[in-house]
Design an enzyme around this catalytic site. Structure first.
Site, PDB file in Angstrom:
ATOM      1  N   HIS A  29       0.798  -1.139  -0.187  1.00 47.65           N
ATOM      2  CA  HIS A  29      -0.111   0.069   0.133  1.00 47.65           C
ATOM      3  C   HIS A  29       1.033   1.280  -0.010  1.00 47.65           C
ATOM      4  CE1 HIS A  29       0.595   0.972   4.344  1.00 47.65           C
ATOM      5  NE2 HIS A  29       0.336  -0.397   4.583  1.00 47.65           N
ATOM      6  N   ASP A  81      -0.273   4.284   0.932  1.00 47.40           N
ATOM      7  CA  ASP A  81      -0.949   5.623   1.677  1.00 47.40           C
ATOM      8  C   ASP A  81      -0.066   5.126   3.196  1.00 47.40           C
ATOM      9  OD1 ASP A  81      -2.319   2.998   2.091  1.00 47.40           O
ATOM     10  OD2 ASP A  81      -3.281   4.100   3.719  1.00 47.40           O
ATOM     11  N   ASP A 136       6.941   1.386   6.054  1.00 49.09           N
ATOM     12  CA  ASP A 136       5.184   0.786   6.203  1.00 49.09           C
ATOM     13  C   ASP A 136       4.532   1.927   5.427  1.00 49.09           C
ATOM     14  OD1 ASP A 136       2.777  -0.193   6.565  1.00 49.09           O
ATOM     15  OD2 ASP A 136       2.530   0.515   8.444  1.00 49.09           O
ATOM     16  N   GLU A 188      -4.931   1.540   2.955  1.00 47.22           N
ATOM     17  CA  GLU A 188      -4.821   0.485   3.946  1.00 47.22           C
ATOM     18  C   GLU A 188      -4.873   0.971   5.242  1.00 47.22           C
ATOM     19  OE1 GLU A 188      -3.082  -2.359   6.504  1.00 47.22           O
ATOM     20  OE2 GLU A 188      -2.232  -0.619   6.230  1.00 47.22           O
ATOM     21  N   GLU A 189      -4.244   2.152   5.697  1.00 49.00           N
ATOM     22  CA  GLU A 189      -3.910   2.904   6.896  1.00 49.00           C
ATOM     23  C   GLU A 189      -5.505   3.439   7.413  1.00 49.00           C
ATOM     24  OE1 GLU A 189      -1.621   2.009   8.434  1.00 49.00           O
ATOM     25  OE2 GLU A 189       0.313   2.168   7.651  1.00 49.00           O
ATOM     26  N   HIS A 224       4.103   3.332  12.355  1.00 51.97           N
ATOM     27  CA  HIS A 224       3.004   4.380  12.888  1.00 51.97           C
ATOM     28  C   HIS A 224       3.557   5.215  14.159  1.00 51.97           C
ATOM     29  CE1 HIS A 224      -0.483   1.383  11.652  1.00 51.97           C
ATOM     30  NE2 HIS A 224       0.701   1.439  10.810  1.00 51.97           N
TER      31      HIS A 224
END
Length: 469
Positions: free
Chosen positions: A106, A108, A139, A174-175, A439
């Protein structure tokens, strides 16, 4: 990279590893360009940046020269009048009886959070001590670039007319909950159909040892609201006789854990499975546990992370310290993020949590639930030929045999992939290591891990290209 060209006897393997090594500088440069794009799917952020991110990924996919079609695509969000965020879909057809592989990542990213907590600007890629820092550096823009770099290497080593079928799906939300994911699969079922699926959104045992993720916990997230009054009241006039909502919320939340910090909710299951050795010292190092603070739970540390439920308060609506007043609050809301063991149905887990909270509400407090989001756990079938090929590719790409990993986090959309493509073999891989801090502020990518991950995927693709179904 762990393997030198001469260490692999097969000439195609050696050529692939050489191509990977030669292509890493360009791949890292492209990764840096992607990190500079703050593509965040949450509506509070500039959505034009997410479009720019998708277009950049599409250009990288087209630039490999291996795809018959490259498109930026959106799908509807079921139950709404909205469409999801832009995804990239690129395809090439298999030839001569070869399999097809679907490569997922992903583009995003999470919001950066407090900029003051970053040692360098979150959207300015910075190399320091063998790591690339920036939001999305790991990520999952590194996952995107692992796919692109592996495809480049295979094309260089064996030519862009190879027989392996490839579908590339780079998601854009996805996030933010993958809200259009299921519809995207339905809309593009034929283009995405594959014999094996690589989900490049997980981690590794450490920065030198690869991991193949074989279990993921599920997720149950919801907002709990506790009410005790129909309006705010003076804490001096009525305190001591009237329970305010904050008091009730604190008392209620405390019932969710036992004295050791383990979850104490009837109906939340525990998976019985062996785990590798992993000591408290390693936990302290990787998690940043403060001196004097003890771990919580019971059993082996990895069983607590991989196979047992958790309940975490991730948000609370209450008067801030700055605005505190002598008032009994009538209502308090909290967000509870719960991870559930592999094998448990998320609806059953949510029902168990609701029963527990209703039963234990103190002083007759009113409790309500909203904004629930349920995600299924996942257990990988490790008996297939694709898993065998992946493990061998990891061993050669990293120079170390992989460890079968459970992951405490969740990738709920994998259940959608399994439902839509039940015959496909799922390979959950990734470029992260325990110090990635995905994150969190100062997210980073270990550069050697990235090199080895690209070599692994390129070897897997080349070896699948030699396989006839």
């Amino acid at each position: 990279m762990a393997s030198s060209p001469s260490s692999l006897p097969d000439p195609v393997d050696a050529a692939v590893v050489d191509a990977v090594r030669n292509g890493i500088p360009a791949a890292l440069g492209d990764l840096g360009d992607l990190v500079r794009i703050p593509g965040i799917a949450w509506p509070a952020f500039d959505q034009d940046e997410l479009v720019r991110s998708a277009e950049a990924v599409a250009a990288l996919a087209a630039g490999t020269g291996v795809f018959d079609s490259v498109r930026v695509v959106r799908a509807a969000i079921p139950g709404t009048d909205e469409v999801g965020q832009p995804a990239v879909l690129a395809t090439r057809a298999a030839k001569n009886g070869r399999p097809t592989i679907l490569l997922y990542a992903h583009h995003d990213v999470q919001p950066p959070g407090d900029d003051a907590l970053w040692e360098t600007p979150p959207f300015e890629p910075t190399v320091r001590d063998g790591r690339l820092y920036g939001r999305g550096a790991a990520d999952d823009k590194a996952g995107v670039m692992a796919h692109i770099a592996a495809l480049r290497a295979v094309s260089e080593a064996i030519g862009d007319d190879f027989d392996l079928g490839v579908a590339l799906f780079i998601e854009g939300e996805e996030e933010y909950g993958s809200r259009s994911f299921g519809q995207f699969l339905s809309d593009n079922r034929d283009a995405l159909r594959a014999d094996a699926i690589v989900v490049a959104d997980s981690g590794n045992w450490d920065s030198e040892t690869p991991g193949l993720t074989v279990s993921l916990r599920g997720a149950v997230r919801f907002t709990l609201t506790v009410r005790t009054l129909d309006h705010a009241s003076h804490s001096g006039m009525f305190g001591g006789a009237v329970p305010d909502s904050m008091m009730a919320t604190i008392r209620l939340l405390d019932t969710l854990w036992d004295e050791n910090g383990a979850v104490a909710v009837d109906g939340l299951l525990v998976r019985d499975a062996e785990t590798p050795e992993y000591g408290e010292e390693t936990l302290r190092d990787e998690a940043g546990l403060l001196p004097g603070v003890s771990p919580i739970g019971d059993g082996s540390i990895l069983s607590r992370i991989w196979n047992k439920p958790t309940v975490t308060v991730t948000g609370i609506d209450a008067t801030s310290v700055e605005r505190a007043s002598n008032t009994l609050a009538p209502q308090t809301s909290v967000v509870l993020s719960c991870r559930i063991a592999p094998g448990q149905d998320p609806q059953e887990a949510y029902d168990a949590l609701q029963r527990h909270l209703r039963t234990n509400a103190p002083f007759g407090a009113e409790v309500t639930f909203s904004d629930e989001d349920l995600g299924s756990p996942f257990l990988v079938d490790t008996s297939g030929w694709a898993v065998e090929l992946a493990r061998a590719a990891m061993t050669d790409g990293y120079g170390k045999a992989p460890v079968d990993l459970g992951v405490g986090g969740s990738i709920p959309f994998i259940a959608d992939l399994v439902e839509t493509f039940p015959a496909a073999q799922i390979l959950v891989t990734g470029v992260e290591d325990p110090h990635t801090r995905a994150h969190s502020p100062n997210e980073s990518l270990h550069l050697d891990t990235f090199r080895n991950a690209v070599a692994t995927e390129a070897l897997l693709l080349a070896r699948m290209n030699a396989r006839t179904l």
